[in-house]
Design a protein around this motif. Structure first.
Motif, mmCIF file in Angstrom:
data_model
loop_
_atom_site.group_PDB
_atom_site.id
_atom_site.type_symbol
_atom_site.label_atom_id
_atom_site.label_comp_id
_atom_site.label_asym_id
_atom_site.label_seq_id
_atom_site.Cartn_x
_atom_site.Cartn_y
_atom_site.Cartn_z
ATOM 1 N N ASP A 1 0.835 -1.208 0.000
ATOM 2 C CA ASP A 1 0.000 0.000 0.000
ATOM 3 C C ASP A 1 0.866 1.253 0.000
ATOM 4 N N ARG B 1 2.326 1.773 -3.416
ATOM 5 C CA ARG B 1 1.270 2.228 -4.343
ATOM 6 C C ARG B 1 0.955 3.696 -4.097
ATOM 7 N N LEU B 2 0.812 4.087 -2.831
ATOM 8 C CA LEU B 2 0.484 5.470 -2.514
ATOM 9 C C LEU B 2 1.630 6.418 -2.884
ATOM 10 N N ARG B 3 2.863 5.994 -2.675
ATOM 11 C CA ARG B 3 4.008 6.823 -3.064
ATOM 12 C C ARG B 3 4.033 7.011 -4.576
ATOM 13 N N GLY B 4 3.677 5.971 -5.294
ATOM 14 C CA GLY B 4 3.631 6.065 -6.758
ATOM 15 C C GLY B 4 2.550 7.005 -7.236
ATOM 16 N N GLN B 5 1.432 7.060 -6.539
ATOM 17 C CA GLN B 5 0.350 7.974 -6.907
ATOM 18 C C GLN B 5 0.732 9.411 -6.664
ATOM 19 N N GLY B 6 1.523 9.643 -5.620
ATOM 20 C CA GLY B 6 1.917 11.008 -5.262
ATOM 21 C C GLY B 6 2.842 11.647 -6.272
ATOM 22 N N THR B 7 3.594 10.824 -7.023
ATOM 23 C CA THR B 7 4.567 11.390 -7.973
ATOM 24 C C THR B 7 3.946 11.683 -9.321
ATOM 25 N N SER B 8 2.728 11.256 -9.569
ATOM 26 C CA SER B 8 2.121 11.472 -10.878
ATOM 27 C C SER B 8 1.113 12.609 -10.843
ATOM 28 N N GLY B 9 1.235 13.485 -9.871
ATOM 29 C CA GLY B 9 0.294 14.600 -9.727
ATOM 30 C C GLY B 9 0.535 15.690 -10.759
#
Length: 107
Positions: free
Chosen positions: A95, A98-106
């Motif tokens: 998790d 996954r959350l760290r990966g979502q934060g970089t695609s902002g």
């Protein structure tokens, strides 16, 4: 110079392909011990349409972890708790990734 040995492709670690006797042999335990671990909820093999147990590479890894814990003298209830905690920890790490990966695609 030695030529590399050709190794047959290995099945996907999550794919249940091993019969109980093969899984027990690969894990270095008896079939009855494997059934005991299943009764205690330490391992849950897939089942074929006919109800035959099928074990995956992931199951074999779990069996190796169980046998290592047994060798340390931990009882089956304790092993169950350890495995539950390890599984929860692995989920939390996944998790986080996954959350760290979502934060970089902002934006």
């Amino acid at each position: 110079m030695a030529r590399p040995q050709h190794q047959p492709p290995q099945p996907d670690p999550g794919r249940a392909v091993y019969a109980i006797s093969v899984a027990a042999d690969l894990a270095g335990i008896g079939v009855q011990t494997l059934r005991l671990y299943e009764r205690h909820g330490l391992i849950t093999p897939a089942r074929s349409d006919g109800g035959t147990r099928r074990y995956s590479g992931d199951d074999l890894s779990r069996l190796h972890r169980i046998t290592a814990l047994v060798a340390e003298g931990i009882n089956l209830a304790g092993i169950g708790r350890i495995l539950d905690l390890e599984d929860a920890n692995a989920e939390l790490h996944a998790d986080n990734r996954r959350l760290r990966g979502q934060g970089t695609s902002g934006p």
